[in-house]
Scaffold this motif. Structure first.
Motif, PDB file in Angstrom:
ATOM      1  N   THR A  16     -43.330 -48.117  -9.540  1.00 14.46           N
ATOM      2  CA  THR A  16     -41.882 -48.271  -9.586  1.00 14.46           C
ATOM      3  C   THR A  16     -41.390 -49.438  -8.740  1.00 14.46           C
ATOM      4  O   THR A  16     -40.198 -49.573  -8.503  1.00 14.46           O
ATOM      5  CB  THR A  16     -41.187 -46.981  -9.119  1.00 14.46           C
ATOM      6  N   LEU A  51     -34.970 -50.596 -15.645  1.00 13.56           N
ATOM      7  CA  LEU A  51     -36.429 -50.681 -15.603  1.00 13.56           C
ATOM      8  C   LEU A  51     -36.817 -52.055 -16.158  1.00 13.56           C
ATOM      9  O   LEU A  51     -36.675 -52.319 -17.358  1.00 13.56           O
ATOM     10  CB  LEU A  51     -37.061 -49.568 -16.442  1.00 13.56           C
ATOM     11  N   VAL A  53     -39.351 -54.813 -17.297  1.00  9.67           N
ATOM     12  CA  VAL A  53     -40.704 -54.822 -17.853  1.00  9.67           C
ATOM     13  C   VAL A  53     -41.236 -56.254 -17.866  1.00  9.67           C
ATOM     14  O   VAL A  53     -40.674 -57.118 -18.541  1.00  9.67           O
ATOM     15  CB  VAL A  53     -40.706 -54.251 -19.289  1.00  9.67           C
ATOM     16  N   TYR A  87     -40.072 -42.724 -27.183  1.00  7.93           N
ATOM     17  CA  TYR A  87     -40.753 -42.353 -25.949  1.00  7.93           C
ATOM     18  C   TYR A  87     -39.988 -42.743 -24.687  1.00  7.93           C
ATOM     19  O   TYR A  87     -40.550 -43.282 -23.724  1.00  7.93           O
ATOM     20  CB  TYR A  87     -42.165 -42.934 -25.909  1.00  7.93           C
ATOM     21  N   ALA A  88     -38.667 -42.482 -24.672  1.00  7.07           N
ATOM     22  CA  ALA A  88     -37.907 -42.572 -23.420  1.00  7.07           C
ATOM     23  C   ALA A  88     -37.992 -41.200 -22.764  1.00  7.07           C
ATOM     24  O   ALA A  88     -37.524 -40.203 -23.320  1.00  7.07           O
ATOM     25  CB  ALA A  88     -36.460 -42.955 -23.702  1.00  7.07           C
ATOM     26  N   GLY A  92     -43.104 -40.936 -17.894  1.00 10.03           N
ATOM     27  CA  GLY A  92     -43.896 -41.310 -19.054  1.00 10.03           C
ATOM     28  C   GLY A  92     -45.312 -41.659 -18.660  1.00 10.03           C
ATOM     29  O   GLY A  92     -45.627 -41.844 -17.481  1.00 10.03           O
ATOM     30  N   ASP A  94     -48.352 -44.460 -19.014  1.00  8.02           N
ATOM     31  CA  ASP A  94     -48.623 -45.835 -19.416  1.00  8.02           C
ATOM     32  C   ASP A  94     -49.873 -45.847 -20.286  1.00  8.02           C
ATOM     33  O   ASP A  94     -50.435 -44.800 -20.612  1.00  8.02           O
ATOM     34  CB  ASP A  94     -48.755 -46.749 -18.197  1.00  8.02           C
ATOM     35  N   TYR A 100     -45.613 -42.508 -14.728  1.00  8.75           N
ATOM     36  CA  TYR A 100     -44.695 -43.396 -14.008  1.00  8.75           C
ATOM     37  C   TYR A 100     -43.261 -42.971 -14.318  1.00  8.75           C
ATOM     38  O   TYR A 100     -42.993 -42.403 -15.376  1.00  8.75           O
ATOM     39  CB  TYR A 100     -44.915 -44.854 -14.412  1.00  8.75           C
ATOM     40  N   ASP A 102     -39.693 -43.347 -15.744  1.00  9.93           N
ATOM     41  CA  ASP A 102     -39.166 -44.160 -16.832  1.00  9.93           C
ATOM     42  C   ASP A 102     -37.636 -44.103 -16.813  1.00  9.93           C
ATOM     43  O   ASP A 102     -36.982 -44.998 -16.292  1.00  9.93           O
ATOM     44  CB  ASP A 102     -39.729 -43.654 -18.162  1.00  9.93           C
ATOM     45  N   ALA A 191     -43.341 -35.637 -19.701  1.00  2.36           N
ATOM     46  CA  ALA A 191     -43.882 -36.819 -20.375  1.00  2.36           C
ATOM     47  C   ALA A 191     -44.474 -36.510 -21.740  1.00  2.36           C
ATOM     48  O   ALA A 191     -45.026 -37.406 -22.388  1.00  2.36           O
ATOM     49  CB  ALA A 191     -44.956 -37.465 -19.489  1.00  2.36           C
ATOM     50  N   ARG A 275     -34.001 -50.170 -20.369  1.00  5.18           N
ATOM     51  CA  ARG A 275     -35.129 -51.065 -20.118  1.00  5.18           C
ATOM     52  C   ARG A 275     -34.766 -52.504 -20.509  1.00  5.18           C
ATOM     53  O   ARG A 275     -34.067 -52.744 -21.497  1.00  5.18           O
ATOM     54  CB  ARG A 275     -36.358 -50.613 -20.901  1.00  5.18           C
ATOM     55  N   ARG A 624     -45.307 -48.250 -26.525  1.00  6.93           N
ATOM     56  CA  ARG A 624     -43.986 -48.823 -26.330  1.00  6.93           C
ATOM     57  C   ARG A 624     -43.508 -49.643 -27.528  1.00  6.93           C
ATOM     58  O   ARG A 624     -43.544 -50.864 -27.543  1.00  6.93           O
ATOM     59  CB  ARG A 624     -43.954 -49.687 -25.076  1.00  6.93           C
TER      60      ARG A 624
END
Length: 639
Positions: A16, A51, A53, A87-88, A92, A94, A100, A102, A191, A275, A624
């Motif tokens: 994070t 978030l 990326v 997949y929010a 979640g 990785d 991690y 999300d 998750a 994100r 993702r």
């Protein structure tokens, strides 16, 4: 604090760590709405700490906004796949299957029993309303603890060792959930492919709740919806996973924009999605997802004709040849072969809770299940259906799991009809009909009915081969194709003698993976639906496990939950897998057959090699989809 949890917290902190927040870039999709004052600019729509990326750090490329992604499903209810693929999640996985934060900005875990959830300031639902701890409080106080909305009581996921969680809300961006004892499964539940939603859009759902809306207004809504009371009205509107209510605000990357039921569903980018890439482009890159409902048997043909941009659901190994032909014919796609994460491609589940008392006693005899397993010629099925590329054997952890043991793979799973016949004779099932079929103790012929969802041709083909080899041991296989929902309901109610389905969703367990799916804790495991119901409802419905092996599995699952010792957890996993191999609760046939993935030649950031797994993984979700983009993107949908 234990060493395991200290490592866990350090991992979370590393995952994070904030990237420097980039300058935001408005998407062309919403420019007119922003210009006309319908939407605020992107700088006001994003959380104060989104978030960020860094795609290059992940080995991917940065993309551009735009384009419409076409995909197919075979049922109207499969619009929920948008929640799976999007997949929010609060937490979640990785691509390395590490957890991690999300949707959450951060999380603190104390002693494995107290979880402090930190939300992102400025995060908003898709309709622009703030997403705060009030949405968790609404779920907790007015859904989970409301007797009319939750007549069976709070979800079992909130109960540990018989004690209900305590939930508090110190401020608008903090939620605290705690139990007296550790809950090592909690973060994994958040998750999942079908996640445990512990929040709701309170501002929207309050209009359907008796505690927040006056009786007269509520009566009008009830009458208009043609339901009997406010609770079913609320439940009908509260479809976080089903995703079939376009009015329900969401946190997913795309929101449902289909106002009426049809064969074509459209999902458009969420203007408040949390994100953003490191260059300042709000994700998702793709503006629109178009999901079309077609007959399951048409998906491979339509993919072959170039009518999809991303497709795996509805495609199976036998479709690879036609898909490869489409590639050479210039249909504009490529066919990837991903590793399959399910423990088995085809598994038969004799129902230990079958309603017929005579058959139930026979099925519960382990000799019968072993005889069925050794009566299957897996090599013949592998060669006929998978060109010998699948792995033959029973259902167990896959080869890449640290708990893989060849002894479990081959236990009672080598084709050996003479041994099968000897076991059935040992059971006393020696009388036969004139055509050689054994008789049950009450004189009926042993016609073993296997119900299928009728969706995968290779299942029917495999069972056709099993039909021939089981006749050698005096058992007549009767295959009964059904609608998927009808099949599930028959299994859950004890009316199905046996069913065929995939193996465990997660065939790659690690030490940190909760093993509860090996114990009778879920009705979804078709071998013991009543036992699973008993656990899931706290004994309200179903039946308590009454076989020694099942009780031992429950005990081992409890022990795993109550230790943080890595070696102890590994030992528990190995014993549980050995119990399954000995007892053949699920009779696996083949595993690790590649999953075909059809990808448009213009679509980027789709991994060439990956795992196709439901849980953990959410199929495409873990990879993702919001980071996928098109070369020369174009917008096919008029706003």
């Amino acid at each position: 604090m234990s060493r395991a949890f200290a490592i866990f917290l350090l991992t979370l902190l590393a995952l994070t760590a904030r990237a420097e927040q980039p300058a935001m870039v408005e998407s062309s999709f919403w420019q007119s709405e922003v210009k006309n004052g319908i939407l605020p600019p992107v700088t006001q729509r994003m959380p104060t700490e989104p978030l960020v990326v860094d795609l290059e750090a992940k080995g991917r490329s940065f993309g551009e906004h735009g384009g419409t992604l076409r995909t197919l499903v075979s049922r109207s209810k499969d619009v929920r796949q948008m929640v799976v693929y999007g997949y929010a999640r609060l937490m979640g996985y990785d691509q390395n299957y590490e957890l991690y934060p999300d949707i959450l900005r951060d999380i603190e875990v104390e002693e494995g029993r107290k979880f402090t959830l930190h939300l992102r300031k400025g995060h908003r639902w898709s309709d622009g309303h703030p997403f705060t701890s009030a949405d968790f409080e609404y779920y907790w106080k007015h859904v989970a603890l409301n007797e009319e909305l939750s007549p069976a009581g709070p979800p079992q996921n909130l109960i540990v060792d018989g004690v209900l969680a305590e939930m508090s809300f110190p401020d608008a961006h903090t939620v605290v959930i705690e139990w007296p004892t550790p809950n090592p499964q909690f973060l994994q539940l958040l998750a999942q492919a079908s996640p445990f939603f512990i929040y709701r859009p309170a501002h929207y759902l309050k209009q359907f709740h008796a505690e927040f809306t006056d009786a007269k207004t509520l009566r009008r809504k009830i009458k208009k919806a043609r339901v009997r009371a406010w609770a079913p009205l609320h439940n009908d509107r509260d479809n976080m996973f089903k995703f079939d209510n376009p009015d329900l605000p969401t946190l997913q990357p795309w929101m449902n924009a289909s106002g009426t039921k049809s064969s074509r569903h459209v999902f458009v980018r969420n203007p408040y999605y949390h994100r953003v890439d490191a260059r300042g482009l709000q994700l998702p890159y793709i503006d629109v997802v178009e999901m079309t409902i077609v007959g399951g048997g048409l998906i491979a043909a339509k993919a072959n004709a170039g009518e999809v941009d991303l497709q795996a659901r509805g495609l199976d190994f036998p479709d690879i040849s036609i898909l490869k032909k489409g590639e050479t014919d210039g249909a504009g796609y490529r066919t990837l072969l991903w590793a399959n994460g399910a423990a088995n491609q085809i598994a038969i589940y004799p129902n230990l809770n079958f309603a017929d008392p005579v058959w139930r006693e026979v099925i519960r005899d382990v000799r019968f299940r072993r005889a069925l397993s050794m009566g299957i010629d897996r090599r013949m099925i592998n060669r006929a259906l998978y060109f010998g590329l699948a792995k033959e054997g029973g259902m167990t952890a896959l080869a890449k799991s640290p708990f893989f043991d060849p002894a479990n793979l081959f236990k009672w799973s080598i084709y050996y009809p003479a041994k099968s016949n000897a076991l059935l004779d040992e059971m006393g099932l020696t009388e036969r009909t004139p055509d050689g079929i054994r008789k049950l103790p009450d004189g009926r012929p042993m016609e073993f009915v296997i119900e299928t969802a009728g969706e995968r041709q290779e299942v029917e083909n495999a069972l056709a081969i099993v039909t021939d080899t089981w006749r050698e041991i005096g058992i007549k296989l009767v295959m009964r194709p059904l609608d998927r929902d009808i099949l599930r309901n028959r299994v859950y109610s004890g009316l199905s003698m046996s069913a065929v389905w995939f193996g465990w969703d997660n065939g790659l367990p690690q030490t940190y993976t909760p093993p509860e799916y090996l114990a009778p804790t879920h009705q979804e495991f078709f071998a013991w639906p009543k036992w699973g119901q008993y656990y899931q409802t706290g004994g309200e419905v179903g039946e308590a496990p009454d076989m020694p092996a099942a009780k031992r599995l429950m005990q081992l699952s409890w022990e795993w939950d109550h230790t943080e010792d890595t070696d102890a957890r590994a030992r528990i996993w190995r014993e549980m897998l050995a119990i399954h191999a000995e007892n053949q609760f699920g009779i696996g046939i083949l595993a690790e057959a590649p999953q075909p993935i059809v990808v448009s030649n213009r679509l980027r950031n789709v991994p060439e090699q990956a795992k196709w797994a439901w849980d953990p993984g959410a199929h495409f979700g873990i990879h993702r989809v919001d980071e996928f983009y098109y070369d020369e993107p174009f917008q096919q949908l008029t706003q």
